[in-house]
Design a protein around this motif. Structure first.
Motif, PDB file in Angstrom:
ATOM      1  N   ILE B 333      45.839  74.657-108.438  1.00  0.00           N
ATOM      2  CA  ILE B 333      44.768  74.709-107.823  1.00  0.00           C
ATOM      3  C   ILE B 333      44.211  75.757-106.672  1.00  0.00           C
ATOM      4  CG2 ILE B 333      43.207  73.416-105.374  1.00  0.00           C
ATOM      5  CD1 ILE B 333      44.931  70.624-106.221  1.00  0.00           C
ATOM      6  N   LEU B 334      45.943  76.249-106.360  1.00  0.00           N
ATOM      7  CA  LEU B 334      45.740  77.467-106.180  1.00  0.00           C
ATOM      8  C   LEU B 334      45.475  78.495-106.560  1.00  0.00           C
ATOM      9  CD1 LEU B 334      48.892  77.111-103.331  1.00  0.00           C
ATOM     10  CD2 LEU B 334      46.621  76.863-103.027  1.00  0.00           C
ATOM     11  N   CYS B 335      45.687  78.628-108.485  1.00  0.00           N
ATOM     12  CA  CYS B 335      45.963  79.303-109.258  1.00  0.00           C
ATOM     13  C   CYS B 335      44.153  79.494-109.547  1.00  0.00           C
ATOM     14  CB  CYS B 335      46.892  79.246-110.023  1.00  0.00           C
ATOM     15  SG  CYS B 335      48.552  79.226-109.965  1.00  0.00           S
ATOM     16  N   ASP B 435      59.230  86.826-113.880  1.00  0.00           N
ATOM     17  CA  ASP B 435      58.084  87.332-113.075  1.00  0.00           C
ATOM     18  C   ASP B 435      58.539  86.497-112.150  1.00  0.00           C
ATOM     19  OD1 ASP B 435      57.987  89.694-114.524  1.00  0.00           O
ATOM     20  OD2 ASP B 435      55.452  88.103-115.741  1.00  0.00           O
ATOM     21  N   VAL B 436      58.284  85.385-112.239  1.00  0.00           N
ATOM     22  CA  VAL B 436      58.849  84.046-110.652  1.00  0.00           C
ATOM     23  C   VAL B 436      59.174  83.924-110.131  1.00  0.00           C
ATOM     24  CG1 VAL B 436      57.909  82.499-109.670  1.00  0.00           C
ATOM     25  CG2 VAL B 436      56.577  83.391-112.071  1.00  0.00           C
ATOM     26  N   ASP B 437      60.256  85.407-109.646  1.00  0.00           N
ATOM     27  CA  ASP B 437      61.569  85.029-109.088  1.00  0.00           C
ATOM     28  C   ASP B 437      61.630  83.906-108.213  1.00  0.00           C
ATOM     29  OD1 ASP B 437      64.220  86.179-109.773  1.00  0.00           O
ATOM     30  OD2 ASP B 437      63.875  86.732-107.476  1.00  0.00           O
ATOM     31  N   ALA B 438      61.008  84.316-106.726  1.00  0.00           N
ATOM     32  CA  ALA B 438      61.302  83.815-105.982  1.00  0.00           C
ATOM     33  C   ALA B 438      60.436  81.763-106.219  1.00  0.00           C
ATOM     34  CB  ALA B 438      60.260  84.238-104.611  1.00  0.00           C
ATOM     35  N   LEU B 439      59.853  81.777-107.541  1.00  0.00           N
ATOM     36  CA  LEU B 439      59.832  79.973-107.595  1.00  0.00           C
ATOM     37  C   LEU B 439      60.597  79.747-108.463  1.00  0.00           C
ATOM     38  CD1 LEU B 439      55.404  79.957-109.057  1.00  0.00           C
ATOM     39  CD2 LEU B 439      56.839  79.749-106.382  1.00  0.00           C
ATOM     40  N   LYS B 465      60.522  79.742-102.231  1.00  0.00           N
ATOM     41  CA  LYS B 465      60.463  81.251-101.424  1.00  0.00           C
ATOM     42  C   LYS B 465      59.642  81.486-100.922  1.00  0.00           C
ATOM     43  CE  LYS B 465      64.270  81.575-104.149  1.00  0.00           C
ATOM     44  NZ  LYS B 465      65.439  82.082-104.352  1.00  0.00           N
ATOM     45  N   SER B 466      59.153  82.911-100.614  1.00  0.00           N
ATOM     46  CA  SER B 466      58.733  83.518 -99.644  1.00  0.00           C
ATOM     47  C   SER B 466      57.094  83.184-100.006  1.00  0.00           C
ATOM     48  CB  SER B 466      58.737  84.968 -98.830  1.00  0.00           C
ATOM     49  OG  SER B 466      58.397  85.294-100.212  1.00  0.00           O
ATOM     50  N   GLN B 467      56.393  83.149 -99.126  1.00  0.00           N
ATOM     51  CA  GLN B 467      54.388  83.689 -99.189  1.00  0.00           C
ATOM     52  C   GLN B 467      54.507  84.380-100.273  1.00  0.00           C
ATOM     53  OE1 GLN B 467      52.740  82.722 -95.945  1.00  0.00           O
ATOM     54  NE2 GLN B 467      53.788  80.894 -95.457  1.00  0.00           N
ATOM     55  N   ASP B 468      55.049  85.439 -99.964  1.00  0.00           N
ATOM     56  CA  ASP B 468      54.449  86.660-100.490  1.00  0.00           C
ATOM     57  C   ASP B 468      54.549  86.710-101.720  1.00  0.00           C
ATOM     58  OD1 ASP B 468      55.104  88.282 -97.432  1.00  0.00           O
ATOM     59  OD2 ASP B 468      53.400  87.790 -97.509  1.00  0.00           O
ATOM     60  N   VAL B 469      56.303  86.499-101.793  1.00  0.00           N
ATOM     61  CA  VAL B 469      56.537  85.970-103.306  1.00  0.00           C
ATOM     62  C   VAL B 469      55.740  85.390-103.973  1.00  0.00           C
ATOM     63  CG1 VAL B 469      58.013  86.106-104.948  1.00  0.00           C
ATOM     64  CG2 VAL B 469      59.178  87.107-102.520  1.00  0.00           C
ATOM     65  N   VAL B 470      55.008  84.530-103.786  1.00  0.00           N
ATOM     66  CA  VAL B 470      54.472  83.906-104.436  1.00  0.00           C
ATOM     67  C   VAL B 470      53.206  84.153-104.643  1.00  0.00           C
ATOM     68  CG1 VAL B 470      53.439  81.153-104.376  1.00  0.00           C
ATOM     69  CG2 VAL B 470      56.008  81.457-103.484  1.00  0.00           C
ATOM     70  N   VAL B 473      53.818  86.468-107.316  1.00  0.00           N
ATOM     71  CA  VAL B 473      53.777  86.007-108.738  1.00  0.00           C
ATOM     72  C   VAL B 473      52.626  85.625-108.891  1.00  0.00           C
ATOM     73  CG1 VAL B 473      54.666  83.916-109.644  1.00  0.00           C
ATOM     74  CG2 VAL B 473      55.758  84.731-108.659  1.00  0.00           C
ATOM     75  N   LEU B 474      51.630  85.248-108.340  1.00  0.00           N
ATOM     76  CA  LEU B 474      49.873  84.498-108.987  1.00  0.00           C
ATOM     77  C   LEU B 474      49.832  85.840-109.400  1.00  0.00           C
ATOM     78  CD1 LEU B 474      49.616  81.612-106.629  1.00  0.00           C
ATOM     79  CD2 LEU B 474      49.957  81.448-109.218  1.00  0.00           C
ATOM     80  N   VAL B 475      48.996  86.917-108.719  1.00  0.00           N
ATOM     81  CA  VAL B 475      48.770  87.787-108.764  1.00  0.00           C
ATOM     82  C   VAL B 475      48.859  88.608-109.890  1.00  0.00           C
ATOM     83  CG1 VAL B 475      47.992  90.086-107.920  1.00  0.00           C
ATOM     84  CG2 VAL B 475      48.273  88.745-106.249  1.00  0.00           C
ATOM     85  N   HIS B 476      50.014  88.541-110.002  1.00  0.00           N
ATOM     86  CA  HIS B 476      50.448  88.880-111.938  1.00  0.00           C
ATOM     87  C   HIS B 476      49.916  88.191-112.417  1.00  0.00           C
ATOM     88  CE1 HIS B 476      53.063  90.675-114.726  1.00  0.00           C
ATOM     89  NE2 HIS B 476      54.101  89.623-115.139  1.00  0.00           N
ATOM     90  N   MET B 477      49.982  87.084-112.168  1.00  0.00           N
ATOM     91  CA  MET B 477      49.707  86.244-113.228  1.00  0.00           C
ATOM     92  C   MET B 477      48.494  86.150-113.702  1.00  0.00           C
ATOM     93  SD  MET B 477      51.855  82.037-113.017  1.00  0.00           S
ATOM     94  CE  MET B 477      51.170  82.345-111.189  1.00  0.00           C
ATOM     95  N   LEU B 478      47.078  86.434-112.386  1.00  0.00           N
ATOM     96  CA  LEU B 478      46.183  86.701-112.556  1.00  0.00           C
ATOM     97  C   LEU B 478      45.700  88.024-113.539  1.00  0.00           C
ATOM     98  CD1 LEU B 478      45.079  84.811-109.382  1.00  0.00           C
ATOM     99  CD2 LEU B 478      44.617  84.478-112.028  1.00  0.00           C
TER     100      LEU B 478
END
Lengths: 219, 547
Positions: B333-335, B435-439, B465-470, B473-478
């Motif tokens: 949903i966030l994505c 790429d989602v090293d934190a997830l 992991k931290s919110q920033d990492v997540v 990650v999502l930004v990268h995915m987008l």
């Protein structure tokens, strides 16, 4: 240092199976001798229910593919013949000029012989051929025979892989020190395929025997 | 040479080598036998681009993320010189809850490392042999079935690391073969790996699970977060659920309708009745007993709905795990909402502070303002859509709240939080965890197209992991997402039928070609939805409770 030799059991393959089988065997051997940092990559064979491991090194994959293509080309020119591929690991020794050797002397410390019995080339098949990929008589017996042959080859291949694992575990003392920690495959290696003529191929093997001082490769 | 003669630093090094060897061995074994311990599925990419950890450099073998079980090795194995025994046990469904089950060991690995000395190079070779051997034994096949197949099976594989191995019965011994990885010869060095394994596993009745009879939910209303483009054969189900409940739509009989959802993360509760709305699209069906959950407010007009549908479709092409996309998990949903925000901003349809609940007319009415009404309900997981300009803040708020509790999704009985019978459609682009090293998202491939009615999951992705990492990650995915255009090469069928046979297995997953029939079906669903919304526009009041 002695040269350990491993003769793998002969594999009866058809022309279209060579690539997969040879790739599987060569990569499996190298995976156990590439003592550099490897990122193992599981590869599923398409023709068989077998998973083997590659080192994940692109250069290595490229070299092996080149050799496989060369071998397939040789098989096409020499159909229905038994052949042998040799994967050798060696050390580079001081140059000693000799009429028999090249400038760089290689001291082989391990050799793997992959023995092949390639079935009749599909293009040269006769109407009564049982080994042809193109089954002229698509009877159930031919299909069963093909399936049986395929199952036997899978069992042979699996056995060959177990043989490799057993050998690498039993023979470790002859593995030389890691020469130069660069790349994945630390030890120099070469893959020898049959050359254009059998006699030359045999001469190459004799040369290697003399170089390594191994009494005989023929068991 | 004996250990007493060693200096303390050397002894410390030896202990370190031993512990690392045991860790590595355990990692190899668990990674090849226990699906729940195999992070990211079998398609983990160990390419050179991946970060090499310190632990990977040991014995020159990169294995990637290690199972959490390795962290407890010190607890399990206090004396490094004691043999480490690892039993691989298949567990059938139902036996877990029953509490009584005959656990049959199909493989027993014994790793013993004694007096290591000048054996690092040889131990490298030994671990390579172990890695290869793991893939040649019969148990690897069932591991692969569990890990890669989209079907659900009536069994799982667990492991045990007992302090001592119970001796096998005579019957078991007869059925097992033994293999010893040759120990090092030089005294007093001894390094040994031993395995006893069953030659055949046909006795265990390891089969795909039989699906429950599909339950037709006649008044089901789908969620926009579920892929609306997936066809839901009306011939089988008889009802096609709408993908998006409409805001501002009030049914004559406003009975709150709580639809089961695949997760219960506390988003807005849905109150929507589909009785007066013909339904289109094909969401998955759920177990009716699943807890309802809520959704953030979606766009309300047709354009927004279509955008949502397109986004949902294209999100499948993103590096998101199919399991996440199939369910309205928080991460999905966030994505999607981030994506929506971006599109809305670009399309200039958004009126950030619009509070007009009325629905707009059909797109592409550029002059119409879109309405994303802030949810009237405070989700336990934080507020949802607020302001398009503040989407990052919203996103972080939502993420922070959705990150807790951390729930681990596992199929292993030893780490059971949520039972999961997710339908998992195979995708051409699996979740890119490199790429989602934190997830730390663990999912297991568990798809059965025939089990649409069983589709439910209360599992949540793990965000540890931290919110920033997540967010990164999502930004990268987008950013790496393909353009908003249907690409037949990347689209995978979302039919609930099993279409795996059409997939082409690759080293990284399966590739599902899209059929023309699927595209036509989607087009029809689009048209139906459009007609439906057209017919309903302006005649209904937007309901506060929305999906």
């Amino acid at each position: 240092m002695n040269c350990e030799v491993c003769q793998l059991k002969e594999l009866e393959v058809e022309h279209y199976e060579i690539r997969e089988v040879l790739r599987c065997i060569l990569h499996t051997i190298v995976f156990h001798r590439a003592l550099g940092l490897v990122r193992p990559k599981d590869i599923d064979l398409e023709l068989f229910d077998i998973t083997y491991v590659q080192c994940g090194d692109e250069d290595l994959e490229k070299k092996i593919e080149e050799k496989i293509e060369q071998f397939i080309g040789w098989v096409e020119k020499h159909p229905n013949k038994k052949s042998q591929i040799c994967l050798s690991f060696y050390e580079v020794k001081n140059r000693q000029p000799s009429w028999f050797t090249n400038k760089i002397e290689r001291l082989y410390w391990e050799q793997w012989y992959v023995n092949w019995n390639v079935a009749q080339h599909p293009k040269a098949h006769s109407s009564k051929s049982h080994h042809s990929k193109v089954v002229l008589d698509p009877g159930e017996s031919a299909l069963e025979e093909t399936n049986a042959r395929r199952a036997a080859l899978e069992a042979s291949l699996r056995e060959a892989l177990f043989q490799i694992i057993k050998f690498v575990n039993e023979k470790k003392d002859h593995v030389p020190p890691i020469p130069n920690p660069e790349g994945v495959v630390y030890f120099p290696y070469e893959i020898t395929i049959p050359s254009s003529s059998d006699s030359t191929f045999g001469m190459d093997m004799i040369k290697r025997m003399l170089q390594t001082g191994h009494p005989t490769m023929l068991s | 040479m004996d250990l007493q003669g060693n200096s303390q630093p050397e002894l410390g090094k030896l202990e370190q080598i031993v512990s690392q060897f045991l860790l590595k061995s355990l990692h190899i074994i668990l990674d090849s036998r226990v699906p729940s311990c195999h992070p990211h599925g079998c398609s983990q990419d160990l390419s050179s681009a991946s970060r090499v950890r310190k632990s990977d450099k040991w014995f020159a073998l990169v294995l990637g993320d290690h199972p959490a079980a390795l962290d407890n090795l010190n607890f399990w194995h206090r004396n490094l010189m004691d043999p480490m025994i690892i039993d691989i046990i298949p567990v059938h469904e139902g036996s877990k809850s029953m509490g009584e089950s005959v656990e049959t060991v199909i493989e027993r690995w014994v790793v013993q490392y004694e007096y290591p000395r000048k054996t690092y190079k040889k131990s490298i070779i030994l671990l390579r042999a172990l890695y290869s051997q793991m893939r040649l034994l019969p148990a690897y096949k069932i591991f692969r079935q569990l890990s890669r197949s989209s079907q659900t099976y009536n069994f799982d594989i667990i492991y045990k690391v007992p302090s001592f191995g119970d001796p096998f019965s005579r019957v078991d011994k007869e059925m097992m073969e033994e293999h010893s990885f040759n120990h090092l010869e030089a005294f007093p060095v001894r390094l040994c790996i031993f395995v006893a394994y069953r030659k055949t596993l046909t006795d265990f009745n390891l089969e795909p699970s039989t699906s429950l009879p599909p339950k037709i939910i006649t008044d089901y209303v789908g969620s926009p977060n579920i892929d609306p483009l997936r066809s839901f054969p009306s011939s089988e189900k008889g009802v096609r659920a709408i993908s998006f409940p409409l805001r501002g739509v009030r049914s004559p009989s406003p009975v709150p309708f709580q639809r089961p959802r695949s997760w219960t993360s506390g988003f807005h509760r849905v109150a929507f009745s589909a009785q007066n709305q013909p339904i289109v699209g094909s969401p998955p069906s759920y177990r009716p007993s699943a807890l309802p959950y809520d959704y953030p407010s979606p766009p309300t007009d047709i354009y927004g709905l279509l955008v949502m549908m397109i986004i949902s479709f294209h999100l499948h092409s993103l590096h998101l795990h199919p399991r996440l996309l199939r369910h309205t998990s928080p991460l999905v949903i966030l994505c999607k909402h981030v994506y929506i925000h971006k599109l809305i901003l670009n399309s200039r349809y958004l009126s950030p502070n619009s509070s007009d609940p009325s629905r707009s007319s059909l797109p592409p009415l550029s002059s119409r303002s879109r309405n994303i009404e802030p949810s009237s309900e405070e989700s336990p997981y934080g507020t949802t859509i607020r302001d398009s300009k503040d989407d990052s803040g919203w996103f972080l708020r939502l993420l922070s709240s959705s990150c807790s509790p951390h729930i681990r999704f596992s199929r292993s009985s030893s780490r059971l939080s949520f039972q999961d019978d997710l339908d998992d459609n195979v995708f051409s682009s699996p979740f890119d965890v490199d790429d989602v090293d934190a997830l730390d998202i663990q999912v297991s491939h568990n798809f059965d197209g025939k089990k649409a009615s069983k589709f439910t999951s209360q599992s949540l992705p793990i965000v540890t992991k931290s919110q920033d990492v997540v967010v990164g990650v999502l930004v990268h995915m987008l950013r790496t997402a393909p353009p908003l255009r249907q690409d037949s090469c990347c689209y995978s069928s979302h039919s609930m039928k099993t279409e795996l046979e059409e997939g082409v297995p690759t080293a990284s997953g399966f590739f599902m070609p899209r059929k023309t029939a699927n595209a036509l079906e989607e087009l029809r669903s689009f048209i139906e939805m459009k007609d439906l919304l057209l017919s309903k526009s302006g005649t209904r009041v937007v309901s506060k409770d929305d999906f």
